[in-house]
Design a protein around this motif. Sequence first.
Motif, PDB file in Angstrom:
ATOM      1  N   ASP A   1      23.486 -35.281 -55.342  1.00 17.22           N
ATOM      2  CA  ASP A   1      24.805 -35.027 -56.659  1.00 17.22           C
ATOM      3  C   ASP A   1      23.834 -34.023 -57.196  1.00 17.22           C
ATOM      4  O   ASP A   1      24.677 -33.363 -57.918  1.00 17.22           O
ATOM      5  N   ALA A   2      22.423 -33.530 -57.440  1.00 14.17           N
ATOM      6  CA  ALA A   2      22.399 -32.867 -58.575  1.00 14.17           C
ATOM      7  C   ALA A   2      22.938 -31.324 -57.688  1.00 14.17           C
ATOM      8  O   ALA A   2      23.370 -30.216 -58.838  1.00 14.17           O
ATOM      9  N   ALA A   3      22.826 -31.048 -56.609  1.00 17.12           N
ATOM     10  CA  ALA A   3      22.945 -29.844 -56.126  1.00 17.12           C
ATOM     11  C   ALA A   3      24.603 -29.870 -55.922  1.00 17.12           C
ATOM     12  O   ALA A   3      25.309 -28.577 -56.128  1.00 17.12           O
ATOM     13  N   ARG A   4      25.703 -30.919 -55.311  1.00 15.21           N
ATOM     14  CA  ARG A   4      26.864 -30.707 -55.995  1.00 15.21           C
ATOM     15  C   ARG A   4      27.492 -30.251 -57.690  1.00 15.21           C
ATOM     16  O   ARG A   4      27.976 -29.533 -57.050  1.00 15.21           O
ATOM     17  N   PHE A   5      26.556 -31.252 -58.372  1.00 14.99           N
ATOM     18  CA  PHE A   5      26.676 -30.766 -59.667  1.00 14.99           C
ATOM     19  C   PHE A   5      26.584 -29.384 -59.876  1.00 14.99           C
ATOM     20  O   PHE A   5      27.441 -28.318 -60.542  1.00 14.99           O
ATOM     21  N   ARG A   6      25.184 -28.772 -59.337  1.00 17.94           N
ATOM     22  CA  ARG A   6      24.804 -26.874 -59.929  1.00 17.94           C
ATOM     23  C   ARG A   6      26.043 -26.324 -59.267  1.00 17.94           C
ATOM     24  O   ARG A   6      26.036 -25.120 -59.460  1.00 17.94           O
ATOM     25  N   LYS A   7      26.209 -26.548 -58.262  1.00 14.84           N
ATOM     26  CA  LYS A   7      27.224 -25.795 -57.467  1.00 14.84           C
ATOM     27  C   LYS A   7      28.663 -25.936 -59.049  1.00 14.84           C
ATOM     28  O   LYS A   7      29.282 -24.765 -58.478  1.00 14.84           O
ATOM     29  N   ASP A   8      29.377 -27.049 -58.875  1.00 17.56           N
ATOM     30  CA  ASP A   8      30.072 -26.889 -59.198  1.00 17.56           C
ATOM     31  C   ASP A   8      30.676 -26.147 -60.661  1.00 17.56           C
ATOM     32  O   ASP A   8      30.931 -25.636 -61.151  1.00 17.56           O
ATOM     33  N   LEU A   9      28.620 -25.810 -62.048  1.00 16.98           N
ATOM     34  CA  LEU A   9      29.235 -25.246 -62.497  1.00 16.98           C
ATOM     35  C   LEU A   9      28.544 -24.606 -62.632  1.00 16.98           C
ATOM     36  O   LEU A   9      28.586 -23.155 -63.774  1.00 16.98           O
ATOM     37  N   ARG A  10      28.162 -23.720 -61.066  1.00 18.90           N
ATOM     38  CA  ARG A  10      27.847 -22.210 -61.035  1.00 18.90           C
ATOM     39  C   ARG A  10      28.453 -20.922 -61.786  1.00 18.90           C
ATOM     40  O   ARG A  10      27.725 -20.284 -62.416  1.00 18.90           O
ATOM     41  N   GLN A  11      29.983 -21.499 -61.419  1.00 17.54           N
ATOM     42  CA  GLN A  11      30.690 -20.219 -62.508  1.00 17.54           C
ATOM     43  C   GLN A  11      30.946 -20.076 -64.006  1.00 17.54           C
ATOM     44  O   GLN A  11      30.900 -19.194 -65.078  1.00 17.54           O
TER      45      GLN A  11
ATOM     46  N   ARG B   1      32.552 -30.040 -71.800  1.00 17.76           N
ATOM     47  CA  ARG B   1      33.465 -28.512 -72.222  1.00 17.76           C
ATOM     48  C   ARG B   1      34.296 -27.828 -70.926  1.00 17.76           C
ATOM     49  O   ARG B   1      33.928 -26.858 -71.246  1.00 17.76           O
ATOM     50  N   ILE B   2      33.992 -28.441 -69.679  1.00 22.09           N
ATOM     51  CA  ILE B   2      34.522 -27.274 -68.237  1.00 22.09           C
ATOM     52  C   ILE B   2      35.362 -29.282 -68.000  1.00 22.09           C
ATOM     53  O   ILE B   2      34.944 -30.322 -67.791  1.00 22.09           O
ATOM     54  N   ASP B   3      36.868 -29.009 -68.000  1.00 13.76           N
ATOM     55  CA  ASP B   3      37.796 -29.275 -67.135  1.00 13.76           C
ATOM     56  C   ASP B   3      37.226 -29.845 -66.040  1.00 13.76           C
ATOM     57  O   ASP B   3      37.315 -28.953 -65.477  1.00 13.76           O
ATOM     58  N   GLY B   4      37.338 -31.357 -65.510  1.00 13.51           N
ATOM     59  CA  GLY B   4      37.916 -31.294 -63.914  1.00 13.51           C
ATOM     60  C   GLY B   4      36.234 -31.366 -63.619  1.00 13.51           C
ATOM     61  O   GLY B   4      36.088 -31.732 -62.307  1.00 13.51           O
ATOM     62  N   ILE B   5      35.122 -31.241 -64.515  1.00 18.53           N
ATOM     63  CA  ILE B   5      33.677 -31.234 -63.565  1.00 18.53           C
ATOM     64  C   ILE B   5      33.175 -32.654 -63.829  1.00 18.53           C
ATOM     65  O   ILE B   5      33.611 -33.908 -64.322  1.00 18.53           O
ATOM     66  N   HIS B   6      33.116 -33.048 -62.880  1.00 20.92           N
ATOM     67  CA  HIS B   6      32.673 -34.624 -62.557  1.00 20.92           C
ATOM     68  C   HIS B   6      30.800 -34.928 -62.653  1.00 20.92           C
ATOM     69  O   HIS B   6      30.463 -34.366 -62.336  1.00 20.92           O
ATOM     70  N   PRO B   7      30.694 -35.836 -63.428  1.00 12.50           N
ATOM     71  CA  PRO B   7      29.339 -36.129 -63.710  1.00 12.50           C
ATOM     72  C   PRO B   7      28.567 -36.372 -62.756  1.00 12.50           C
ATOM     73  O   PRO B   7      28.903 -37.157 -61.360  1.00 12.50           O
ATOM     74  N   THR B   8      27.550 -36.129 -62.682  1.00  7.55           N
ATOM     75  CA  THR B   8      26.061 -36.622 -62.431  1.00  7.55           C
ATOM     76  C   THR B   8      24.874 -37.511 -62.423  1.00  7.55           C
ATOM     77  O   THR B   8      24.692 -38.002 -63.776  1.00  7.55           O
ATOM     78  N   ALA B   9      24.705 -38.228 -61.278  1.00  8.16           N
ATOM     79  CA  ALA B   9      23.506 -38.679 -61.084  1.00  8.16           C
ATOM     80  C   ALA B   9      22.268 -38.457 -61.339  1.00  8.16           C
ATOM     81  O   ALA B   9      21.275 -39.051 -61.857  1.00  8.16           O
ATOM     82  N   GLY B  10      22.454 -37.359 -60.404  1.00  6.47           N
ATOM     83  CA  GLY B  10      21.009 -36.249 -60.858  1.00  6.47           C
ATOM     84  C   GLY B  10      20.558 -36.688 -59.787  1.00  6.47           C
ATOM     85  O   GLY B  10      18.808 -35.914 -59.221  1.00  6.47           O
TER      86      GLY B  10
ATOM     87  N   ALA C   1      19.659 -40.057 -71.008  1.00  4.61           N
ATOM     88  CA  ALA C   1      19.535 -38.702 -70.669  1.00  4.61           C
ATOM     89  C   ALA C   1      20.627 -38.788 -70.324  1.00  4.61           C
ATOM     90  O   ALA C   1      21.308 -37.291 -70.281  1.00  4.61           O
ATOM     91  N   MET C   2      20.431 -39.041 -69.018  1.00  3.43           N
ATOM     92  CA  MET C   2      22.242 -37.951 -68.036  1.00  3.43           C
ATOM     93  C   MET C   2      23.762 -38.083 -68.901  1.00  3.43           C
ATOM     94  O   MET C   2      23.763 -37.510 -69.153  1.00  3.43           O
ATOM     95  N   ARG C   3      23.666 -39.475 -69.239  1.00  2.00           N
ATOM     96  CA  ARG C   3      24.786 -39.916 -69.960  1.00  2.00           C
ATOM     97  C   ARG C   3      25.330 -38.434 -71.036  1.00  2.00           C
ATOM     98  O   ARG C   3      25.809 -38.649 -70.617  1.00  2.00           O
ATOM     99  N   GLN C   4      24.309 -37.580 -71.752  1.00  2.00           N
ATOM    100  CA  GLN C   4      24.395 -36.873 -72.702  1.00  2.00           C
ATOM    101  C   GLN C   4      24.566 -35.694 -71.568  1.00  2.00           C
ATOM    102  O   GLN C   4      25.319 -35.118 -72.477  1.00  2.00           O
ATOM    103  N   TRP C   5      24.035 -35.614 -71.488  1.00  2.00           N
ATOM    104  CA  TRP C   5      23.802 -34.519 -69.842  1.00  2.00           C
ATOM    105  C   TRP C   5      24.959 -33.869 -69.707  1.00  2.00           C
ATOM    106  O   TRP C   5      25.820 -33.258 -70.132  1.00  2.00           O
ATOM    107  N   ASN C   6      25.913 -35.267 -68.974  1.00  2.00           N
ATOM    108  CA  ASN C   6      27.163 -35.553 -68.451  1.00  2.00           C
ATOM    109  C   ASN C   6      28.289 -35.058 -69.598  1.00  2.00           C
ATOM    110  O   ASN C   6      29.085 -34.024 -69.782  1.00  2.00           O
ATOM    111  N   GLU C   7      28.018 -35.377 -70.866  1.00  2.19           N
ATOM    112  CA  GLU C   7      29.395 -35.915 -71.872  1.00  2.19           C
ATOM    113  C   GLU C   7      29.243 -34.167 -72.036  1.00  2.19           C
ATOM    114  O   GLU C   7      30.452 -33.927 -72.055  1.00  2.19           O
TER     115      GLU C   7
END
Length: 79
Positions: free
Chosen positions: A53-63, A40-49, A29-35
């Motif tokens: 790390d999920a908080a970092r990912f959410r912050k990166d996605l916020r914009q 869709r977003i250049d430069g976004i780094h995958p998350t382990a969830g 599921a995480m592989r699909q989520w990250n894919e």
Amino acid sequence: FQIEFQVGGESNLPVALASMHAKYIRELAMRQWNEYWTTRIDGIHPTAGYPVDAARFRKDLRQHISEQEMPDHLFWRAK
């Protein structure tokens, strides 16, 4: 039928197999989520969830999420 709460329950083979299966399904599921997001977003780094790390990912996605007017409840689980 009996339910037990046991420390070290994974020492029982059926529990260990169920745990391994659940972890494998989570990884798929995480592989699909990250894919989805990384294609869709250049430069976004995958998350382990996991929490930090999920908080970092959410912050990166916020914009990007706010640009799509996507409510948090569609991508962030609330406890």
